[in-house]
Design a protein around this motif. Structure first.
Motif, short mmCIF file in Angstrom:
data_model
loop_
_atom_site.label_atom_id
_atom_site.label_comp_id
_atom_site.label_asym_id
_atom_site.label_seq_id
_atom_site.Cartn_x
_atom_site.Cartn_y
_atom_site.Cartn_z
N GLU A 1 31.86 -59.94 20.09
CA GLU A 1 32.03 -59.84 21.54
C GLU A 1 30.87 -60.47 22.29
O GLU A 1 31.05 -61.09 23.34
CB GLU A 1 32.20 -58.37 21.94
N HIS B 1 38.60 -60.11 25.82
CA HIS B 1 38.14 -59.98 24.44
C HIS B 1 38.10 -58.52 24.03
O HIS B 1 37.89 -57.63 24.87
CB HIS B 1 36.75 -60.59 24.29
N GLY B 2 38.32 -58.27 22.74
CA GLY B 2 38.25 -56.91 22.22
C GLY B 2 36.84 -56.55 21.78
O GLY B 2 36.15 -57.38 21.16
N THR B 3 36.40 -55.33 22.07
CA THR B 3 35.04 -54.93 21.72
C THR B 3 34.86 -54.74 20.22
O THR B 3 33.73 -54.75 19.72
CB THR B 3 34.64 -53.63 22.43
N ALA B 4 35.98 -54.57 19.47
CA ALA B 4 35.90 -54.37 18.03
C ALA B 4 36.42 -55.59 17.27
O ALA B 4 36.87 -55.47 16.12
CB ALA B 4 36.67 -53.11 17.62
N ASP B 5 36.35 -56.75 17.91
CA ASP B 5 36.82 -57.98 17.26
C ASP B 5 35.97 -58.27 16.03
O ASP B 5 34.76 -58.48 16.14
CB ASP B 5 36.75 -59.14 18.26
N GLU B 6 36.61 -58.28 14.86
CA GLU B 6 35.89 -58.49 13.61
C GLU B 6 35.71 -59.97 13.28
O GLU B 6 34.89 -60.32 12.41
CB GLU B 6 36.63 -57.79 12.45
N GLY C 1 45.91 -55.31 17.86
CA GLY C 1 46.56 -54.17 17.23
C GLY C 1 47.38 -53.30 18.16
O GLY C 1 48.41 -53.71 18.69
N ALA D 1 39.59 -52.80 20.71
CA ALA D 1 40.58 -53.76 20.23
C ALA D 1 39.97 -54.71 19.20
O ALA D 1 38.85 -55.21 19.40
CB ALA D 1 41.16 -54.55 21.39
N ASN D 2 40.72 -54.99 18.13
CA ASN D 2 40.27 -55.96 17.15
C ASN D 2 40.72 -57.36 17.56
O ASN D 2 41.21 -57.56 18.68
CB ASN D 2 40.75 -55.58 15.74
N HIS D 3 40.58 -58.33 16.66
CA HIS D 3 40.89 -59.71 17.03
C HIS D 3 42.35 -59.89 17.44
O HIS D 3 42.66 -60.70 18.32
CB HIS D 3 40.54 -60.65 15.88
#
Length: 229
Positions: free
Chosen positions: A162, A153-158, A193, A188-190
């Motif tokens: 997380e 999972h990305g820590t910056a998933d909008e 990127g 990383a976002n959802h």
């Protein structure tokens, strides 16, 4: 990567398939994100997963759920898509009757479908779940989770916080007789990127360790949850 067409419960389904040159190679099925939000088998995350499994010698299939691309039918809120995934797995098994192992991987909505398939098909040995939407869908059916695997999972998933995925991973990882590794990709976002290479490296490393630990394509030993450097 030849195009394939196979039958699903609601009509023909379109896929892309790589057949391994290794005799009795393991098989892997990859599932794409939400069809109503632009998800297709050509999604960059799904394509990265596909290449990771191909690199490790798997016969690998990705396909479009019903109503996407050239796949027939229409969106069915998950139930029909689960049926599509089962049909895809049937096709792979018929084409690879002596496969040494079976894995499923999915991204977002596809991760939710993949985990449901995991519960219904005991022959699945391992899984890779990327950005499972633990905030939007019920994952309590994983009681218990039948196979070991990797969650990324990305820590910056909008789209999926997380914390909700970390909670799911912790719950699954506390079960006996399976090993669930949870990894995060910093920033990383959802859709990951500019972090697709990092995601691919994590998956490749996990598959490599699983193969090395067991001498086959089945999940390996317990590893604590960790973040990407």
């Amino acid at each position: 990567m030849p195009e394939v067409i196979f039958n699903g419960a609601d009509g023909r389904l379109e896929g892309r398939y790589h057949h391994s040159k290794t005799t009795n190679a393991p098989i892997a099925l990859l599932l794409h994100p939400h069809p109503q939000h632009g998800g297709t088998m050509n999604n960059k995350v799904v394509y990265a997963l596909y290449n990771a499994f191909v690199k490790r010698g798997f016969s690998t299939l990705r396909f479009n759920f019903r109503g996407v691309g050239r796949s027939q039918g229409k969106f069915d809120a998950g139930q029909g898509e689960l049926s599509d995934a089962a049909s895809a797995l049937d096709w792979m098994q018929n084409y690879n009757p002596n496969a040494q192992a079976c894995w499923v991987g999915g991204f977002s909505f596809g991760a939710w479908i993949g985990m449901q398939l995991l519960m219904r098909r005991p022959e699945i040995d391992g899984f890779v779940s990327v950005a499972p939407p633990a905030n939007a869908y019920d994952f309590t059916f994983l009681a218990p989770c039948p196979s070991s695997g990797l969650i990324v999972h990305g820590t910056a998933d909008e789209a999926v916080p997380e914390a909700s995925v970390a909670k799911l991973a912790t719950k699954l990882g506390s079960q006996k007789n399976i090993r669930v590794r949870y990894r995060t990709v910093e920033g990383a976002n959802h859709f990951f990127g500019n972090h697709l290479d990092t995601l691919a490296e994590m998956v490749d490393q996990y598959l490599s360790e699983s193969l090395s630990d067991t001498g086959s394509a089945q999940p390996g030993v317990a590893v604590a949850a960790a973040a990407a450097p």
